[in-house]
Design a protein around this motif. Structure first.
Motif, PDB file in Angstrom:
ATOM      1  N   HIS A  23     -16.470  41.055   8.340  1.00  0.00           N
ATOM      2  CA  HIS A  23     -16.091  41.689   7.073  1.00  0.00           C
ATOM      3  C   HIS A  23     -15.772  40.674   5.965  1.00  0.00           C
ATOM      4  O   HIS A  23     -16.418  40.712   4.911  1.00  0.00           O
ATOM      5  CB  HIS A  23     -14.939  42.669   7.323  1.00  0.00           C
ATOM      6  CG  HIS A  23     -14.187  43.061   6.101  1.00  0.00           C
ATOM      7  ND1 HIS A  23     -14.739  43.835   5.099  1.00  0.00           N
ATOM      8  CD2 HIS A  23     -12.930  42.766   5.685  1.00  0.00           C
ATOM      9  CE1 HIS A  23     -13.840  44.008   4.132  1.00  0.00           C
ATOM     10  NE2 HIS A  23     -12.741  43.359   4.466  1.00  0.00           N
ATOM     11  N   HIS A  41      -9.267  36.459   2.889  1.00  0.00           N
ATOM     12  CA  HIS A  41      -8.464  37.488   2.223  1.00  0.00           C
ATOM     13  C   HIS A  41      -7.649  38.388   3.145  1.00  0.00           C
ATOM     14  O   HIS A  41      -6.628  38.913   2.745  1.00  0.00           O
ATOM     15  CB  HIS A  41      -9.316  38.315   1.249  1.00  0.00           C
ATOM     16  CG  HIS A  41     -10.094  39.427   1.885  1.00  0.00           C
ATOM     17  ND1 HIS A  41     -11.372  39.260   2.341  1.00  0.00           N
ATOM     18  CD2 HIS A  41      -9.780  40.730   2.137  1.00  0.00           C
ATOM     19  CE1 HIS A  41     -11.812  40.405   2.842  1.00  0.00           C
ATOM     20  NE2 HIS A  41     -10.867  41.311   2.728  1.00  0.00           N
ATOM     21  N   ASP A  42      -8.087  38.578   4.387  1.00  0.00           N
ATOM     22  CA  ASP A  42      -7.330  39.465   5.272  1.00  0.00           C
ATOM     23  C   ASP A  42      -6.473  38.717   6.299  1.00  0.00           C
ATOM     24  O   ASP A  42      -5.834  39.343   7.145  1.00  0.00           O
ATOM     25  CB  ASP A  42      -8.284  40.407   6.021  1.00  0.00           C
ATOM     26  CG  ASP A  42      -8.664  41.616   5.170  1.00  0.00           C
ATOM     27  OD1 ASP A  42      -7.827  42.052   4.353  1.00  0.00           O
ATOM     28  OD2 ASP A  42      -9.800  42.108   5.319  1.00  0.00           O
ATOM     29  N   ASP A  83     -14.319  43.414  -1.716  1.00  0.00           N
ATOM     30  CA  ASP A  83     -13.716  43.933  -0.484  1.00  0.00           C
ATOM     31  C   ASP A  83     -13.909  45.447  -0.405  1.00  0.00           C
ATOM     32  O   ASP A  83     -14.344  46.000   0.600  1.00  0.00           O
ATOM     33  CB  ASP A  83     -12.219  43.576  -0.507  1.00  0.00           C
ATOM     34  CG  ASP A  83     -11.462  44.114   0.698  1.00  0.00           C
ATOM     35  OD1 ASP A  83     -11.996  44.017   1.822  1.00  0.00           O
ATOM     36  OD2 ASP A  83     -10.335  44.624   0.507  1.00  0.00           O
ATOM     37  N   ASN A 113     -16.091  47.732   2.237  1.00  0.00           N
ATOM     38  CA  ASN A 113     -15.448  48.835   2.964  1.00  0.00           C
ATOM     39  C   ASN A 113     -16.152  50.160   2.698  1.00  0.00           C
ATOM     40  O   ASN A 113     -16.273  51.000   3.591  1.00  0.00           O
ATOM     41  CB  ASN A 113     -13.970  48.941   2.588  1.00  0.00           C
ATOM     42  CG  ASN A 113     -13.152  47.830   3.214  1.00  0.00           C
ATOM     43  OD1 ASN A 113     -13.547  47.262   4.241  1.00  0.00           O
ATOM     44  ND2 ASN A 113     -12.038  47.492   2.601  1.00  0.00           N
TER      45      ASN A 113
HETATM   46 MN    MN Z   1     -10.680  43.349   3.526  1.00  0.00          MN
END
Ligand code: MN
Length: 723
Positions: free
Chosen positions: A48, A72-73, A139, A143
Motif C-alpha cells: 500500500h 506514511h503508515d 493515500d 484506498n
Molecule cells: Mn495509508
C-alpha cells in the motif's frame, strides 16, 4: 509489489539527481516495520505505501514527499516512532509523517456527525506543508482503488467522505486527473447501478463514434497546421461521474446529452492559443455563451485555458479546450506542477507566492481559526470548493478571488474584516453601485467606509463567502445578544417583583438545570428574545410558586393599577387587536411609524392613563423605556383571531433609472401587499430613498416582500423600519 530499484527508477526518470540512498533507506525501513502485516485484501500491507508513493511519482514530486509516502503508515500502524523517523530521515520528513499520522487518527474516529470537526483538523494538520495533503490524497486514492475489500457500511462512509471532501480538495489543488478518478470510484461505490448504466452507454457511444473522434482530430490538426500552428489534438471521453452530475443538474437523459466528448488542443505559446481559437471559430459555428477565457483570468487553482463549444462535423456539439504545454501541466498536476519541489527547493513561502491553489488553502485555514461552528464551516467550505470563481480588483489593482455570486460585501470582507464591518457603499468600475450587486470577472471595486458601523444582520444571508458570513455573525451576534440580555434582565426583575420573591443570580444559577440552560446569560437572553416566559423562570427558582394569573388578567404592571383589573374577562382583544396577556379595558395601539406584525416578538409598554403600546422587540424606541421596567408588559399574539392586515414600514434605496419605482410597486402587488403611502427623497444623483407604508398579513408575508425586493437589481437596499 514494487521492487526497491523500481521505485528509484520511477523517481530518477523525472529527477536525475534524486537522493537514491534516502529512498532506499525509506523503502527498507517501512518494509521491516510493516513486516508481515496484511491488508483487508489479503495482500501484504507494505504494497500500500508503495502504491501511494507510485501515484506521487506520477505527479513528479520531490524525494521528501516520496519518502514520506513510503513511511506514511509506519508510526500509526507499526512499532515505529516519530523520534526514530526524525532521527533516521530528518525533521522535514518527520514533520510530513507526523501530519499524516494525525490525519490517520482522524479517519479512525470519523463519524458522519464529526465530519466538520474532522475536516477542520485535517486542514490544520496540513497547514504547515501542502505536501502532507498531496500524500493524503494519494493515500485516499489507493484506498479507494481497493475499497471492494471493505465491509459495505465502511465502504459507503469512505466513498461519501471522498466525494464530499477529498475529490473537491484534489480539484481545488488543481489535480484534475486525481479528482476525476476519486469521483468515479466514489460514484461506483455509492450508486453502482447508475455507474454501470452510464459506463455501458459510454462504451456504446465510444464504439460508434470512434471514427468521428479520429476525424475531428485529423481535420483540426490539418487546419491548424495550414495556419502554421503546430498542435496536438486529442479527443477524450467524459467520465461517468461528470456525466451523471450533468444529467442531475440539467435533468436530462443520457440520450439528450450532446457533449460526451471533449477535445484538447495543446499548442506552443499563448499567442497560438488565441490563433487556434480563431481557426476553430472560423471552421465551425460556435455556441454562444460557451466561450470562456481562463487565460486572461485564470481560475482560483491557477487553471488556464480557453474553452469553447462548436457545432462540429456531423452536426454534433464538440467541446474544446485550448492551452499551452505549460498550462496543460498545471491543469493535470495543479499544485504539484509548480516545479519548486522538483528543484529541491523546500521553501513554502515560494509556493505560496506562485500557486493560487495553495493561497486558497491558506485562506481556508485562516477561516478555521475564526470559525466557531465546525459544521457551518464545513458547509461554507464545501460551497466554496464547488463554486466557480470571479476575480475582482481593488483600486490599487490587488486581485481578490471570490466565489461566483459574491457581492461587494464579500469583496470588502475578503480585503479585510474591518473593511467589511465598516462598508456602507461601493463603486464598481468607478460607478456608485448597490452593495448587493453580483460581481463580475474583472470588476474593479472600491469600498466606501464609515467608521463606527456595525454590519446589518441581514447581510449574513446575502453574502456568499464563509469569511464574510462568519465576520458579520460575530459582529452582530455580540451586539444583539447584549441587547437581549439587557431586556431579559429587566423582564425578569419585574417578574420576580410581581411574584414578591427575591431575585438573585445565585438563586437563578441553582435553577439552570431545570431551565435546561447552561448559563444565567443564556436565560436572560432567552427571556429577552421571548423564547422563555418570565413566569417559567420564577417557577424554576421557586417551585412552590403559583402564579396568580388567570385568563384575561393583565400580566404586568396592572398590579399597580388596581382600578383597571377586571375579573374573569377571558382572553380578549382590544379594538380588534389580537394580543394576549392584556385586560380588555385597556386601550391597545401599535407603535407609530412601523409597528409590529404577527410573528414579531412583541413587548407592551404601559402608559398610565393612556393604555398599552405594542412594539416589536427590535424596536429602537424601546431604549427610551429602559429605565422604567415597571412599564414593560409581557404580551403575545393571539393566533386564533381573525386574520387582518397590519401596518408595516419599509425603507428602500433605489437606483435612479426609469422603471425602478414601477418594479417596486409590482413586487408588492404581486405579493398582494397593500400600499398605504409612499414617500420618495432623492439622496444622490444615483440613489433615491423610498419609504413605503404597507399593509401585510404577518411577518412571513412582509419578509417575502422584502426578500423579493432585495433580489431586484435596481434596489440597493431594503430595510424594515420599526418605530
Ligand atoms: Mn495509508
Amino acid at each position: 509489489m514494487m521492487r526497491q530499484y523500481e521505485l528509484v527508477e520511477r523517481v530518477k526518470r523525472y529527477n536525475p539527481s534524486t537522493d537514491e540512498a534516502l529512498l532506499n533507506r525509506a523503502y527498507v525501513y517501512a518494509m521491516m516495520a510493516h513486516g508481515n502485516q496484511k491488508r483487508a485484501s489479503g495482500d501484504l500491507f507494505f504494497g500500500h505505501p508503495l502504491e501511494v508513493a507510485a501515484i506521487l511519482t506520477d505527479l513528479k514530486l520531490d524525494d521528501a514527499t516520496i519518502a514520506a509516502a513510503v513511511l506514511h503508515d509506519t508510526v500509526e500502524d507499526t512499532q515505529a516512532t516519530l523520534e526514530e523517523i526524525n532521527k533516521s530521515f530528518g525533521p522535514q520528513i518527520g514533520a510530513l509523517v507526523d501530519g499524516l499520522t494525525k490525519i490517520k487518527r482522524l479517519d479512525l474516529v470519523s463519524k458522519r456527525a464529526a465530519q466538520g470537526e474532522n475536516f477542520r483538523k485535517l486542514l490544520l494538520a496540513i497547514a504547515d506543508d501542502v505536501r502532507v495533503l498531496l500524500v493524503k490524497l494519494a493515500d485516499r486514492l489507493h484506498n479507494m482503488r481497493t475499497l471492494q475489500f471493505m465491509p459495505p457500511e465502511k465502504r459507503q462512509r469512505i466513498a461519501e467522505e471522498t466525494l464530499d471532501i477529498y475529490a473537491p480538495l484534489a480539484g481545488r489543488m488543481g489535480i484534475q486527473e486525481m479528482r476525476e478518478e476519486l469521483e468515479d470510484l466514489s460514484f461506483h461505490n455509492l450508486d453502482p447501478e447508475a455507474y454501470e448504466a452510464i459506463s455501458r452507454h459510454l462504451h456504446e457511444v465510444t464504439t460508434k463514434s470512434e471514427k468521428l473522434v479520429d476525424e475531428i482530430e485529423r481535420t483540426l490538426t490539418a487546419k491548424l497546421h495550414a495556419q502554421g500552428i503546430e498542435a496536438t489534438v486529442t479527443g477524450r471521453q467524459k467520465r461517468p461521474y461528470s456525466i451523471w452530475r450533468k444529467m442531475e443538474r440539467k435533468s436530462v437523459s443520457f440520450e439528450q446529452l450532446s457533449d460526451i466528448f471533449g477535445f484538447r488542443v495543446i499548442v506552443g505559446t499563448v499567442d497560438e492559443c488565441y490563433r487556434a481559437l480563431g481557426v476553430v471559430h472560423t471552421s465551425w459555428p460556435m455556441i454562444p455563451g460557451r466561450y470562456k477565457d481562463y487565460i486572461s483570468t485564470p481560475k482560483g487553482n491557477d487553471y488556464r485555458s480557453l474553452h469553447t463549444t462548436v457545432i462540429g462535423p456531423s452536426r454534433q456539439r464538440v467541446e474544446l479546450q485550448i492551452r499551452t504545454v505549460a498550462m496543460d501541466e498545471v491543469a493535470e498536476y495543479g499544485v504539484a506542477a509548480h516545479a519548486l519541489y522538483k528543484e529541491g527547493v523546500n521553501d513554502n513561502s515560494r509556493l505560496a507566492v506562485e500557486s493560487r491553489a495553495y493561497q486558497w488553502l491558506r485562506r481556508t485555514i485562516d477561516l478555521l481559526a475564526e470559525g466557531d461552528n465546525p459544521e457551518e464551516f464545513l458547509e461554507h467550505t464545501k460551497l466554496e470548493l464547488f463554486h466557480d470563481q470571479v476575480f475582482c480588483f481593488t483600486p490599487k489593482a490587488r486581485l481578490i478571488a471570490l466565489p461566483r455570486g459574491a457581492t461587494p460585501i464579500d469583496f470588502a470582507y475578503a480585503v479585510h474584516t474591518d473593511v467589511g464591518n465598516t462598508a456602507v457603499g461601493c463603486k464598481i468600475n468607478g460607478r456608485m453601485s448597490p452593495l448587493l450587486t453580483e460581481l463580475q470577472n474583472g470588476d474593479e471595486v472600491e469600498i466606501i467606509r464609515a467608521e463606527g458601523q456595525t454590519p446589518p444582520a441581514a447581510w449574513e444571508s446575502l453574502v456568499v463567502t464563509g469569511k464574510a458570513r462568519a465576520s458579520i455573525r460575530r459582529a452582530t451576534r455580540a451586539a444583539v445578544r447584549q441587547q437581549y440580555t439587557g431586556l431579559g434582565t429587566q423582564i425578569l426583575e419585574r417578574a420576580f417583583e410581581r411574584a414578591k420573591r427575591a431575585y438573585s443570580h445565585e438563586k437563578l444559577k441553582g435553577a439552570l438545570p431545570r431551565l435546561a440552560r447552561l448559563s444565567i446569560e443564556d436565560v436572560l437572553a432567552a427571556v429577552g428574545r421571548g423564547e422563555m416566559f418570565s413566569g417559567d423562570v420564577v417557577r424554576a427558582v421557586y417551585p412552590d410558586y403559583k402564579e396568580e394569573r388567570r385568563a384575561g388578567l393583565l400580566d404586568g404592571s396592572m398590579a399597580s393599577q388596581p382600578a383597571a383589573r377586571p375579573d374573569g374577562a377571558g382572553e380578549t382583544v382590544t379594538e380588534g387587536i389580537p394580543i394576549r396577556g392584556l385586560s380588555d379595558n385597556l386601550t391597545v395601539r401599535f407603535a407609530p411609524e412601523g409597528g409590529a406584525v404577527p410573528g414579531d416578538r412583541i413587548v407592551g409598554i404601559l402608559t398610565p392613563g393612556e393604555g398599552v403600546t405594542i412594539y416589536p422587540i427590535q424596536s429602537a424606541s424601546l431604549a427610551d423605556f429602559d429605565n422604567e421596567p415597571d412599564r414593560w408588559i409581557d404580551v403575545r399574539w393571539d393566533f386564533e383571531a381573525e386574520p387582518q392586515r397590519y401596518p408595516a414600514r419599509i425603507k428602500l434605496q433605489s437606483i435612479n433609472e426609469p422603471g425602478s419605482l414601477a418594479q417596486i410597486t409590482q413586487v408588492i402587488a404581486d405579493h398582494e401587499g397593500n400600499i398605504d403611502n409612499i414617500t420618495m427623497k432623492r439622496r444622490t444623483q444615483d440613489f433615491t430613498d423610498v419609504t413605503i407604508d404597507l399593509g401585510v398579513w404577518d411577518l412571513k408575508h412582509l419578509n417575502a416582500i422584502i426578500a423579493e425586493l432585495r433580489a431586484k437589481r435596481t434596489i440597493s437596499r431594503v430595510d424594515r423600519v420599526t418605530g
